[in-house]
Scaffold this motif. Structure first.
Motif, PDB file in Angstrom:
ATOM      1  N   VAL A   1       0.871  -1.175   0.000  1.00  0.00           N
ATOM      2  CA  VAL A   1       0.000   0.000   0.000  1.00  0.00           C
ATOM      3  C   VAL A   1       0.906   1.222   0.000  1.00  0.00           C
ATOM      4  N   TYR A   2       0.434   2.312  -0.588  1.00  0.00           N
ATOM      5  CA  TYR A   2       1.293   3.483  -0.673  1.00  0.00           C
ATOM      6  C   TYR A   2       0.485   4.775  -0.698  1.00  0.00           C
ATOM      7  N   SER A   3       1.101   5.817  -0.161  1.00  0.00           N
ATOM      8  CA  SER A   3       0.519   7.161  -0.173  1.00  0.00           C
ATOM      9  C   SER A   3       1.040   7.915  -1.391  1.00  0.00           C
ATOM     10  N   ASP A   4       0.582   9.145  -1.544  1.00  0.00           N
ATOM     11  CA  ASP A   4       1.079   9.981  -2.636  1.00  0.00           C
ATOM     12  C   ASP A   4       2.595  10.124  -2.589  1.00  0.00           C
ATOM     13  N   ALA A   5       3.144  10.260  -1.401  1.00  0.00           N
ATOM     14  CA  ALA A   5       4.589  10.460  -1.259  1.00  0.00           C
ATOM     15  C   ALA A   5       5.384   9.205  -1.586  1.00  0.00           C
ATOM     16  N   ASP A   6       4.745   8.043  -1.521  1.00  0.00           N
ATOM     17  CA  ASP A   6       5.441   6.765  -1.719  1.00  0.00           C
ATOM     18  C   ASP A   6       5.130   6.108  -3.054  1.00  0.00           C
ATOM     19  N   ARG A   7       4.616   6.867  -3.979  1.00  0.00           N
ATOM     20  CA  ARG A   7       4.202   6.279  -5.265  1.00  0.00           C
ATOM     21  C   ARG A   7       5.349   5.516  -5.938  1.00  0.00           C
ATOM     22  N   ASN A   8       6.571   6.021  -5.794  1.00  0.00           N
ATOM     23  CA  ASN A   8       7.734   5.390  -6.434  1.00  0.00           C
ATOM     24  C   ASN A   8       8.655   4.712  -5.426  1.00  0.00           C
ATOM     25  N   ALA A   9       8.110   4.353  -4.272  1.00  0.00           N
ATOM     26  CA  ALA A   9       8.926   3.782  -3.201  1.00  0.00           C
ATOM     27  C   ALA A   9       9.377   2.360  -3.532  1.00  0.00           C
ATOM     28  N   LEU A  10      10.450   1.940  -2.838  1.00  0.00           N
ATOM     29  CA  LEU A  10      11.030   0.619  -3.087  1.00  0.00           C
ATOM     30  C   LEU A  10      10.058  -0.508  -2.753  1.00  0.00           C
ATOM     31  N   HIS A  11       9.293  -0.374  -1.656  1.00  0.00           N
ATOM     32  CA  HIS A  11       8.385  -1.467  -1.293  1.00  0.00           C
ATOM     33  C   HIS A  11       7.275  -1.635  -2.327  1.00  0.00           C
ATOM     34  N   VAL A  12       6.908  -0.546  -2.998  1.00  0.00           N
ATOM     35  CA  VAL A  12       5.899  -0.620  -4.058  1.00  0.00           C
ATOM     36  C   VAL A  12       6.453  -1.394  -5.251  1.00  0.00           C
ATOM     37  N   GLU A  13       7.714  -1.128  -5.558  1.00  0.00           N
ATOM     38  CA  GLU A  13       8.358  -1.823  -6.674  1.00  0.00           C
ATOM     39  C   GLU A  13       8.559  -3.307  -6.382  1.00  0.00           C
ATOM     40  N   MET A  14       8.873  -3.639  -5.140  1.00  0.00           N
ATOM     41  CA  MET A  14       9.181  -5.032  -4.791  1.00  0.00           C
ATOM     42  C   MET A  14       7.947  -5.924  -4.736  1.00  0.00           C
ATOM     43  N   ALA A  15       6.810  -5.377  -4.332  1.00  0.00           N
ATOM     44  CA  ALA A  15       5.598  -6.188  -4.152  1.00  0.00           C
ATOM     45  C   ALA A  15       5.031  -6.660  -5.487  1.00  0.00           C
ATOM     46  N   ASP A  16       4.230  -7.717  -5.415  1.00  0.00           N
ATOM     47  CA  ASP A  16       3.599  -8.245  -6.631  1.00  0.00           C
ATOM     48  C   ASP A  16       2.531  -7.305  -7.153  1.00  0.00           C
ATOM     49  N   GLU A  17       1.884  -6.585  -6.242  1.00  0.00           N
ATOM     50  CA  GLU A  17       0.906  -5.574  -6.645  1.00  0.00           C
ATOM     51  C   GLU A  17       0.855  -4.500  -5.575  1.00  0.00           C
ATOM     52  N   ALA A  18       0.298  -3.347  -5.917  1.00  0.00           N
ATOM     53  CA  ALA A  18       0.265  -2.233  -4.977  1.00  0.00           C
ATOM     54  C   ALA A  18      -1.037  -1.462  -5.118  1.00  0.00           C
ATOM     55  N   VAL A  19      -1.496  -0.898  -3.988  1.00  0.00           N
ATOM     56  CA  VAL A  19      -2.761  -0.171  -3.955  1.00  0.00           C
ATOM     57  C   VAL A  19      -2.529   1.204  -3.329  1.00  0.00           C
ATOM     58  N   HIS A  20      -3.014   2.242  -3.997  1.00  0.00           N
ATOM     59  CA  HIS A  20      -2.901   3.605  -3.483  1.00  0.00           C
ATOM     60  C   HIS A  20      -3.935   3.813  -2.377  1.00  0.00           C
ATOM     61  N   ILE A  21      -3.490   4.436  -1.257  1.00  0.00           N
ATOM     62  CA  ILE A  21      -4.414   4.563  -0.116  1.00  0.00           C
ATOM     63  C   ILE A  21      -4.595   5.998   0.369  1.00  0.00           C
ATOM     64  N   GLY A  22      -4.035   6.999  -0.322  1.00  0.00           N
ATOM     65  CA  GLY A  22      -4.342   8.352   0.113  1.00  0.00           C
ATOM     66  C   GLY A  22      -3.186   9.320   0.049  1.00  0.00           C
ATOM     67  N   ALA A  23      -3.390  10.469   0.694  1.00  0.00           N
ATOM     68  CA  ALA A  23      -2.426  11.561   0.673  1.00  0.00           C
ATOM     69  C   ALA A  23      -1.197  11.232   1.513  1.00  0.00           C
ATOM     70  N   ALA A  24      -0.172  12.086   1.413  1.00  0.00           N
ATOM     71  CA  ALA A  24       1.108  11.819   2.049  1.00  0.00           C
ATOM     72  C   ALA A  24       1.049  11.685   3.577  1.00  0.00           C
ATOM     73  N   PRO A  25       0.371  12.581   4.314  1.00  0.00           N
ATOM     74  CA  PRO A  25       0.355  12.425   5.775  1.00  0.00           C
ATOM     75  C   PRO A  25      -0.192  11.059   6.193  1.00  0.00           C
ATOM     76  N   ALA A  26       0.456  10.429   7.172  1.00  0.00           N
ATOM     77  CA  ALA A  26       0.005   9.113   7.619  1.00  0.00           C
ATOM     78  C   ALA A  26      -1.431   9.151   8.126  1.00  0.00           C
ATOM     79  N   SER A  27      -1.832  10.296   8.677  1.00  0.00           N
ATOM     80  CA  SER A  27      -3.193  10.434   9.192  1.00  0.00           C
ATOM     81  C   SER A  27      -4.242  10.408   8.092  1.00  0.00           C
ATOM     82  N   GLN A  28      -3.809  10.504   6.835  1.00  0.00           N
ATOM     83  CA  GLN A  28      -4.720  10.435   5.696  1.00  0.00           C
ATOM     84  C   GLN A  28      -4.472   9.196   4.834  1.00  0.00           C
ATOM     85  N   SER A  29      -3.629   8.295   5.305  1.00  0.00           N
ATOM     86  CA  SER A  29      -3.310   7.108   4.503  1.00  0.00           C
ATOM     87  C   SER A  29      -3.000   5.896   5.376  1.00  0.00           C
TER      88      SER A  29
END
Length: 666
Positions: free
Chosen positions: A31-59
């Motif tokens: 799962v990833y926020s706006d800030a993590d769209r290109n993060a390493l864990h997103v690249e490594m996983a088999d699939e990824a789902v966007h969950i919201g804005a950058a602040p953790a309180s919104q994602s």
């Protein structure tokens, strides 16, 4: 076994879980926020789902967003990592209602032990020694002051739902108790969505030692020995090791058995950690139980050979433990250093920006030991202000503690990070510190040994000579290349001299170089000779040299007439000149830095939370001027001396960069 697991986290821990799941043949969902769209864990996983804005309180801490990702991906289980929702019973309940397995303990265990107030009451009822404190809820700052006076200063103000040093302050006075209560409450709300605070006695000169436990749903439980986590800064662990250099087998067994008994008493399953304060007489006191995977779990894995993430997944799948207490051994020694995006020369304040260079040492064998690096970033990636500043965990293993430290020293020197402030120099300094090497450490280590902060390392004369010799040899290689590039048309090359002056750390070394095909012999003015070999060539940012047969790793940057060298925590400008150039350089005036004594500069990128003064106010030494939030931590900036506020250039809600002027003084 599960076919697909969602990791409700980010960064290095998400990458760590993905590695084990992949080895077990389990597909992963990031799962990833706006800030993590290109993060390493997103690249490594088999699939990824966007969950919201950058602040953790919104994602990342919004349960509905995570549940939506689970439904979208069809994941059968969720590993929460640490932080975020890992110890949130409402999240575990939501998963249970959805029929999705939680790779963690039961809801009741999370509620009982994840809440620090409740866990202390249970521990006390079970006859476990606990640190004196006030376990009830605290309404406001004045009540916090009253309670602190009843307990007796110093006190620890802590978030009930906290972890990782967030929402935690030490107070020695009424004023610090007021400020600490409000800051802890604010940090707890933003980091965990729970602003409850409690207060306990701060035990001076303690060691922080924790026990790793594993329990299944079939009544089996065991402990995987201990981890020493005493080297902390702002209550945040920096260096961990396993085993502890302090414990004896009897104390280890007593702590381990007590930890397992406590876990069983609350029906605990999965991996968990029971934390203790241990005094100089080896008396231990229960602090809290972390109902999740700890950041420092790799050192336990390195000395036991047990993959904790795999065990968590198998336990969540309903499988019984296949190992017993007798199977758990201590093989060698492991050390973990946390690499943080923070500037040690600016009071360890957070640093953000792009990683223009990120080259960790190769994982695997090194100097008779092993290197492991758990990370969630990559070269060219962005370090965000929205999340925890830890970007990697560098671990080493060796048969003995002394060897593990030596492997770590070389691994730190081999770690290349550019583009942001980072604490590699500080970590290297700790690894060389006599108190750490001796194992004589407490949680006050950093405060006692670096009371004025970290200002770099002053290397001893023998180490400086080694670096001077290496740089002289490297400069000769660079001069030969330059002479060939600037050669005349008839191929007559400019002759490279053998006499040089190497200047570093305020000392000039007159040297003469005698080179051959294998390396160079560098002779100093007093007759001492140092043999230097290595394959460094101009442009290489890492020089792996041997100096008199000993390994020496230097981080190399180019400066005019020399090198920018980093080694063993020291940051050095090494200038190599001909004797005539050195003579003339001594006549040059020194350039003075600009005067900023009448300015309050922002020490790190962050968000202004509060301005405490107004223009025209007279302020006193130590008075709070403003609060700046960065990477989930509130930082109070104080007056360094008495003065009058002339102008305020920033207000609450403003985003500031490093060295932005917040206010000016008359």
């Amino acid at each position: 076994m599960f076919e697909k697991i969602l990791i409700a986290n980010r960064g290095e821990i998400a990458c760590r879980v993905i590695k084990t799941a992949r080895r077990m043949g389990i597909k992963t969902v990031a799962v990833y926020s706006d800030a993590d769209r290109n993060a390493l864990h997103v690249e490594m996983a088999d699939e990824a789902v966007h969950i919201g804005a950058a602040p953790a309180s919104q994602s990342y801490i919004v349960i509905d967003r995570i549940m939506g990702a689970i439904r979208q991906s069809g994941a059968q289980a969720v590993h929460p990592g640490y932080g975020f929702l890992s110890e949130n019973p409402k999240f575990a309940q939501a998963l249970d209602a959805e029929g999705v397995a939680f790779v963690g303990p039961p809801v009741k265990a999370i509620e009982a032990m994840g809440d620090k107030i409740t866990s202390k009451k249970i521990a006390a009822e079970a006859g476990v020694n606990t640190v004196p404190g006030y376990m009830g809820l605290i309404a406001d700052a004045e009540e916090a002051v009253t309670i602190s006076n009843q307990i007796g200063y110093p006190v620890m103000i802590k978030a009930s739902a906290g972890g990782g040093g967030k929402g935690m302050r030490i107070a020695w006075t009424d004023e610090e108790a007021r400020e600490g209560f409000q800051s802890s409450k604010n940090e707890a709300a933003s980091s965990f969505g729970d602003d409850r605070i409690f207060i306990e006695k701060f035990v001076t000169q303690p060691r922080h030692i924790e026990i790793q436990v594993l329990c299944d749903a079939h009544g089996n439980g065991l402990y995987l020995n201990e981890r020493e986590c005493s080297i902390q800064r702002r209550n945040q662990k920096v260096v961990e090791e396993a085993p502890s250099p302090f414990l004896d087998p009897e104390t280890r067994r007593a702590m381990g058995e007590q930890a397992v008994a406590l876990a069983k008493a609350v029906g605990y399953t999965s991996a968990g950690t029971v934390e203790f304060i241990v005094d100089g007489a080896k008396n231990f006191y229960f602090l809290e139980m972390n109902t999740r995977l700890q950041v420092e779990h790799p050192v336990t894995e390195l000395i036991t050979g047990i993959d904790l993430v795999e065990q968590m997944i198998r336990i969540a799948h309903g499988e019984p433990l296949t190992i017993t207490q007798d199977d758990v051994k201590i093989d060698g020694w492991a050390i973990e250093n946390r690499l943080y995006a923070e500037d040690p020369y600016r009071g360890f304040l957070p640093s953000i920006g792009r990683l223009t260079r990120y080259r960790p040492p190769a994982e695997g064998e090194m100097l008779g030991g092993v290197v492991r690096n758990d990370t969630g970033v990559y070269e060219g990636g962005e370090i965000s202000m929205y999340y925890d500043p830890m970007i990697a965990k560098l671990c080493t293993w060796a048969p003995t503690r002394e060897q593990a430290i030596e492997v770590m020293r070389n691994a730190l020197d081999s770690f290349e990070v550019e583009g942001i402030g980072h604490n590699l120099p500080f970590l290297a300094a700790v690894m060389d510190h006599p108190r750490f090497v001796s194992g004589n450490i407490t949680t006050a280590f950093i405060a006692e040994e670096y009371p004025e902060g970290f200002a770099g390392v002053t290397l001893p004369e023998p180490a400086l000579r080694d670096i001077a010799a290496a740089c002289a040899a490297m400069n000769r290689v660079a001069e030969i290349r330059r002479s060939r590039i600037s050669g005349t048309l008839d191929n007559h090359e400019r002759k490279v001299g053998s006499d040089w002056t190497v200047s570093l750390q305020g000392v000039d070394h007159e040297v003469t170089i005698a080179a051959d095909r294998q390396g160079s012999t560098v002779r100093f003015a007093d007759g001492a000779e140092i043999r230097v070999t290595g394959s460094w060539t101009p442009g290489m940012t890492l020089a792996r040299m041997e100096v008199n047969g000993r390994p020496l790793v230097l981080k190399v940057g180019k400066v005019s007439a020399g090198f920018h060298i980093r080694s063993r925590g020291a940051d050095l400008k090494v200038i190599v000149r001909t004797p005539r150039q050195a003579e003339l350089a001594r006549l040059m005036p020194e350039k003075l830095p600009p005067d900023t004594s009448k300015l309050l500069l922002c020490p790190m990128p962050g968000l202004v939370v509060k301005i405490n003064v107004s223009e025209g106010d007279e302020v006193q030494d130590g008075q709070a001027l403003c609060t700046v939030e960065a990477m989930k931590m509130e930082n109070i900036l104080r007056a360094e001396r008495r003065g009058v506020v002339k102008k305020i250039n920033a207000g609450a809600g403003d985003s500031l960069a490093v060295d932005d002027v917040i206010m000016e003084f008359e």
